[in-house]
Scaffold this active site. Structure first.
Site, PDB file in Angstrom:
ATOM      1  N   ARG A   1       2.573   4.883   6.546  1.00  0.00           N
ATOM      2  CA  ARG A   1       2.920   4.150   7.769  1.00  0.00           C
ATOM      3  C   ARG A   1       3.426   2.738   7.489  1.00  0.00           C
ATOM      4  O   ARG A   1       3.833   2.026   8.414  1.00  0.00           O
ATOM      5  CB  ARG A   1       1.682   4.073   8.683  1.00  0.00           C
ATOM      6  CG  ARG A   1       1.162   5.417   9.138  1.00  0.00           C
ATOM      7  CD  ARG A   1      -0.215   5.313   9.741  1.00  0.00           C
ATOM      8  NE  ARG A   1      -1.224   4.934   8.745  1.00  0.00           N
ATOM      9  CZ  ARG A   1      -2.532   4.826   9.007  1.00  0.00           C
ATOM     10  NH1 ARG A   1      -2.968   5.068  10.232  1.00  0.00           N
ATOM     11  NH2 ARG A   1      -3.382   4.491   8.058  1.00  0.00           N
TER      12      ARG A   1
ATOM     13  N   HIS B   1      -2.527  -4.162   5.227  1.00  0.00           N
ATOM     14  CA  HIS B   1      -2.224  -3.638   6.576  1.00  0.00           C
ATOM     15  C   HIS B   1      -3.474  -3.155   7.285  1.00  0.00           C
ATOM     16  O   HIS B   1      -4.532  -2.973   6.669  1.00  0.00           O
ATOM     17  CB  HIS B   1      -1.202  -2.500   6.477  1.00  0.00           C
ATOM     18  CG  HIS B   1      -1.735  -1.272   5.817  1.00  0.00           C
ATOM     19  ND1 HIS B   1      -2.276  -0.213   6.504  1.00  0.00           N
ATOM     20  CD2 HIS B   1      -1.812  -0.928   4.500  1.00  0.00           C
ATOM     21  CE1 HIS B   1      -2.663   0.730   5.654  1.00  0.00           C
ATOM     22  NE2 HIS B   1      -2.387   0.320   4.431  1.00  0.00           N
TER      23      HIS B   1
ATOM     24  N   CYS C   1      -6.436   0.568   6.803  1.00  0.00           N
ATOM     25  CA  CYS C   1      -6.140   0.984   5.429  1.00  0.00           C
ATOM     26  C   CYS C   1      -7.214   1.953   4.936  1.00  0.00           C
ATOM     27  O   CYS C   1      -8.396   1.600   4.860  1.00  0.00           O
ATOM     28  CB  CYS C   1      -6.069  -0.239   4.522  1.00  0.00           C
ATOM     29  SG  CYS C   1      -5.740   0.156   2.788  1.00  0.00           S
TER      30      CYS C   1
ATOM     31  N   ASP D   1       0.285   3.778   1.751  1.00  0.00           N
ATOM     32  CA  ASP D   1       0.173   4.369   3.079  1.00  0.00           C
ATOM     33  C   ASP D   1       1.559   4.678   3.648  1.00  0.00           C
ATOM     34  O   ASP D   1       2.448   3.823   3.645  1.00  0.00           O
ATOM     35  CB  ASP D   1      -0.567   3.397   4.000  1.00  0.00           C
ATOM     36  CG  ASP D   1      -1.024   4.037   5.299  1.00  0.00           C
ATOM     37  OD1 ASP D   1      -0.159   4.556   6.035  1.00  0.00           O
ATOM     38  OD2 ASP D   1      -2.231   4.010   5.590  1.00  0.00           O
TER      39      ASP D   1
ATOM     40  N   CYS E   1       0.833  -1.196   0.000  1.00  0.00           N
ATOM     41  CA  CYS E   1       0.000   0.000   0.000  1.00  0.00           C
ATOM     42  C   CYS E   1       0.872   1.252   0.000  1.00  0.00           C
ATOM     43  O   CYS E   1       2.002   1.252   0.487  1.00  0.00           O
ATOM     44  CB  CYS E   1      -0.915   0.006   1.221  1.00  0.00           C
ATOM     45  SG  CYS E   1      -2.117   1.363   1.233  1.00  0.00           S
TER      46      CYS E   1
END
Length: 263
Positions: free
Chosen positions: A89, A144, A147, A87, A85
């Site tokens: 994080r 994860h 999301c 993302d 992803c």
């Protein structure tokens, strides 16, 4: 966590790294990519010295691995194709401890793999290059917790005419949403999203098999497909393998095996 992942797998299996270093002491740990002057140091000479010394230490570590980097300058031979992803994080190299050259990586919203029939995309182009040119032996899709892309998928109104790049993209996972609504429709929205985060990984694993050159290699045993789920709230990582072959029990061509959990 990366050290635990590597130590938990037998030789030659997923996550084996060319180095025993953990991400905390790897060659790029602590390097942000920003010039020194871009850091906010509140005018403290001590902080400036610590930052400079840390960067010099890491540069010294890189110098010790010059043979590795010289080899990388000539060619890349990654062992993994990672789809993760976008993302901020969730950084696959940080989570799994990959060194430069070990994982050919593509990141997109919600770590989705469109089916072959979807046409050209940066993800399908990356898959074609990784499988046909680099001949990676493993593809790993990492989802994860929390999301945002999956939340957008679960909030999407059916039949809405509003156009959105995000909506068009996450619609690739609509099968995972339908499965989630059937299996977990009575649960809270957060629990439905958690279920869908995993379900979408399996949907993307199956979408990989719609690519003829991936399906061929999986059938021949030269390419393996794996799913992973990183829960950064509880600091756990799950990993499983998609098994695909003719004549399996119940008439199916695929199954999920080798499910493991690290914490």
């Amino acid at each position: 966590m990366a050290a635990l992942l590597r130590a938990s797998l037998p030789s030659g299996q997923l996550f084996i790294s060319a180095s025993s270093d953990s991400p905390a002491d790897g060659p790029f740990a602590g390097l942000s990519g920003k010039p020194l002057g871009a850091f906010k140091i509140d005018g403290s000479p001590l902080k400036m010295a610590r930052t400079r010394n840390a960067r010099l230490t890491k540069l010294g570590s890189i110098e010790k691995n010059m043979v590795h980097y010289r080899n990388l300058s000539q060619r890349q031979t990654p062992k993994f194709m990672v789809i993760a992803c976008a993302d901020s994080r969730v950084c696959p190299s940080d989570v799994l401890g990959f060194r430069p050259g070990e994982a050919f990586t593509v990141r997109n919203v919600a770590n989705l793999v469109p089916p072959f029939q979807h046409g050209a995309s940066e993800t399908s182009a990356a898959l074609e290059f990784a499988v046909n040119s680099l001949e990676v032996p493993c593809i790993l899709i990492i989802g994860h917790s929390r999301c945002g892309g999956i939340q957008a998928l679960m909030r999407m109104k059916v039949g809405s005419d509003s156009r959105s790049f995000i909506k068009d993209w996450v619609s690739i996972g609509k099968g995972a949403r339908l499965s989630t609504e059937a299996a977990a429709g009575s649960l809270s929205f957060d629990m439905q999203c958690r279920h869908c985060e995993r379900e979408s990984i399996n949907g993307s694993l199956l979408n990989l098999l719609t690519y003829p050159w991936i399906e061929k290699r999986v059938r021949e045993g030269t390419l393996s497909l794996h799913g992973g789920y990183y829960d950064f709230v509880n600091c756990t990582f799950e990993k499983w393998t998609l098994v695909y072959r003719e004549g399996m029990e119940d008439g199916s061509k695929y199954d999920i095996k080798e499910h493991s959990l690290w914490s």
